[in-house]
Enzyme design. Structure first.
Site, PDB file in Angstrom:
ATOM      1  N   ALA A  11       0.841  -1.205   0.000  1.00 48.24           N
ATOM      2  CA  ALA A  11       0.000   0.000   0.000  1.00 48.24           C
ATOM      3  C   ALA A  11       0.872   1.248   0.000  1.00 48.24           C
ATOM      4  CB  ALA A  11      -0.946  -0.012   1.198  1.00 48.24           C
ATOM      5  N   TYR A  13       2.833   4.105  -2.849  1.00 46.08           N
ATOM      6  CA  TYR A  13       2.278   4.984  -3.884  1.00 46.08           C
ATOM      7  C   TYR A  13       1.553   4.206  -4.969  1.00 46.08           C
ATOM      8  CZ  TYR A  13       4.916   8.776  -1.864  1.00 46.08           C
ATOM      9  OH  TYR A  13       5.397   9.724  -0.999  1.00 46.08           O
ATOM     10  N   VAL A  81       4.097 -10.159   3.036  1.00 49.74           N
ATOM     11  CA  VAL A  81       4.181 -11.073   1.891  1.00 49.74           C
ATOM     12  C   VAL A  81       5.542 -11.758   1.936  1.00 49.74           C
ATOM     13  CG1 VAL A  81       4.200 -11.237  -0.623  1.00 49.74           C
ATOM     14  CG2 VAL A  81       2.725  -9.548   0.508  1.00 49.74           C
ATOM     15  N   GLU A 170      18.495  15.328  -0.627  1.00 50.83           N
ATOM     16  CA  GLU A 170      17.305  15.798   0.109  1.00 50.83           C
ATOM     17  C   GLU A 170      17.498  15.615   1.618  1.00 50.83           C
ATOM     18  OE1 GLU A 170      13.679  14.081  -1.672  1.00 50.83           O
ATOM     19  OE2 GLU A 170      13.464  16.046  -2.625  1.00 50.83           O
ATOM     20  N   ASP A 301       8.650   0.610  -7.615  1.00 50.81           N
ATOM     21  CA  ASP A 301      10.077   0.285  -7.530  1.00 50.81           C
ATOM     22  C   ASP A 301      10.399  -1.172  -7.881  1.00 50.81           C
ATOM     23  OD1 ASP A 301      10.378   2.875  -6.726  1.00 50.81           O
ATOM     24  OD2 ASP A 301      11.259   2.439  -4.769  1.00 50.81           O
ATOM     25  N   LYS A 378       7.475  21.862  -4.444  1.00 54.08           N
ATOM     26  CA  LYS A 378       7.616  20.604  -3.692  1.00 54.08           C
ATOM     27  C   LYS A 378       6.358  20.374  -2.842  1.00 54.08           C
ATOM     28  CE  LYS A 378      10.056  17.087  -2.180  1.00 54.08           C
ATOM     29  NZ  LYS A 378      10.694  16.093  -3.045  1.00 54.08           N
TER      30      LYS A 378
END
Ligand code: FAD
Length: 404
Positions: A11, A13, A81, A170, A301, A378
């Site tokens: 769960a 993005y 999982v 960042e 990803d 942003k």
């Protein structure tokens, strides 16, 4: 007639976007929808550098899945999982098994240490809420320990960040704002704190616009970051990192904190399940399906999509994961209705790299932005991600509105 089961794993993005779109697109008579996630909350992975530095509380970066998913329509299972058995159309969970007719794998990324000795044991990676919390606490503990000991070990005040990609930069942007606060809190002279960014490549933010890279580097340097490029980490030890220097030499940089931000890979469940992959990522077909499996979609990803223009994979981002999630929901609805599938085309809206709360560099719709305009963008991007999943109520609850 038995309804097909659509199972979404993860769960983040991609997975959450797929789920909220599926619950809208599919009539309850058409399919059962199941969502599996390790935690009962979703976290904004793209905000984790803030929680790690301690500039944003970790509760601000997460929200309950049940608050955005219609639980009358979607069965939510909180579990881990472990493996996917594609030949049996089964998912093995830590606490049981699950049958699927259509599967969406959206389990996100993991840190890739490229086999560098000691990194797994002694470095920390910004990967989830638990790690973000640990990093924040770890840095504070080093500062507190330095102050409490009679023998002054200045290396406790050294923070090494491995990697000058987006995550590393960042994080540094947050850290340079956090350190003065910590110094004040622990009565430490700010001059004693060292923040060193070690990067193996000869460039910072590879592939990004050089003018924007210069802006980011000079801002971070002004705030005390020392960049060491073309400097590979050879080993991580309890004392710090051993880096390559020149041809054959090495140097130990003593540091109380080492953050590894130089590599992402797909989820290890992909390998465990025996799927063909490149560092845990599956090269998907034009519909985002796993080759050879017409009922398995891989997004975010865990997936690898080639950019036809450059012939290289798109970098894994939240932006592409969300678009893939939405696209997959539409394609699953089409499959269930015996309609044609649509190709996935990535619509790149731009890239924003934050440099703390009030500064950033960005390319948005092809336009370069720096400073407060980029920082504002942003916030727009962050709020938009909330809006796409949970609409206005979620934006009002979790959004970023503080004026610059
Ligand atoms: P995720 O959003 O990471 O979600 C994966 C989900 O799966 C999680 O909820 C996790 O708990 C769950 N999960 C994992 N394993 C299991 C399991 N075994 N069982 C059950 N559940 C499991 N991208 C951008 O576009 N813009 C940015 O500015 C940006 N900044 C970033 C800053 C940082 C610090 C980091 C770390 C990443 C950043 N990224 C950014 C990249 C972006 O966050 C990822 O590409 C994106 O999160 C991928 O989405 P996903 O859906 O694949 O996975």
């Amino acid at each position: 007639v038995k309804k097909p089961a659509v199972v979404v794993l993860g769960a983040g993005y991609g997975g959450l976007m797929a789920t909220v779109k599926l619950q809208k697109l599919l009539h309850p008579n058409e399919a059962d929808i199941v969502l599996v996630n390790k935690n009962d909350y979703h976290y904004e992975t793209t905000w984790l550098h803030e929680a790690s530095a301690g500039t944003l509380h970790h509760d601000r970066v997460r929200y309950r899945i049940r608050d955005v998913v219609n639980t009358n329509r979607v069965k939510f299972i909180q579990d881990t999982v472990e493996e996917i058995k594609a030949d049996e159309q089964k998912v093995i969970l830590a606490g049981g098994e699950l049958h699927y007719d259509y599967l969406v794998i959206a389990l996100g990324g993991e840190s890739e240490t490229f086999g560098i000795q000691g990194l797994k044991e002694h470095a920390l990676s910004i990967t989830n809420v638990n790690m973000a919390r640990k990093i924040r606490e770890h840095i504070e503990y080093q500062f507190a320990t330095y102050k409490a000991e009679d023998e002054k070990r200045e290396e406790l005040l050294t923070i090494v960040v491995g990697g000058a990609g987006f995550t590393g930069i960042e994080f540094l942007g947050e850290l340079v704002n956090r350190v003065p606060e910590l110094c004040e809190e622990y009565d430490i002279d700010p001059k004693k704190v060292k923040i060193i960014c070690v990067e193996a490549a000869p460039v910072i933010l590879p592939g990004f616009d050089p003018e924007l890279v210069n802006y980011a580097v000079s801002l971070l340097e002004k705030k005390g970051v020392e960049f060491r490029i073309s400097t590979p980490i050879k080993e991580c030890t309890p004392e710090g990192v051993v880096v390559g220097k020149g041809e054959n030499e090495t140097e130990l940089i003593k540091a109380g904190t080492v953050i590894w931000a130089a590599g992402v890979r797909g989820n290890s469940v992909i390998e465990k399940s025996g799927f063909e992959n490149m560092r845990g990522r599956v090269k998907v077909d034009m519909y985002l399906r796993m080759p050879g499996h017409e009922n398995i979609f891989v997004i975010g990803d865990c997936s690898l999509v080639i950019n036809e223009e450059t012939n290289r994979p798109y970098p894994p981002t939240a932006q592409i994961a969300m678009q893939q999630g939405e696209h997959t929901a539409k394609n699953i609805a089409a499959l269930i209705r015996n309609q044609e599938l649509d190709d996935f085309v990535f619509d790149n809206k731009g890239t924003v790299c934050s440099l703390g709360e009030k500064d950033a560099v960005a390319i948005v719709f092809g336009k370069k932005l720096t400073g407060f305009k980029a920082a504002f963008m942003k916030k727009v991007v962050d709020n938009r991600a909330l809006y796409l999943v949970g609409g206005l109520p979620l934006v009002l609850k979790k959004g970023k509105f503080k004026l610059l």
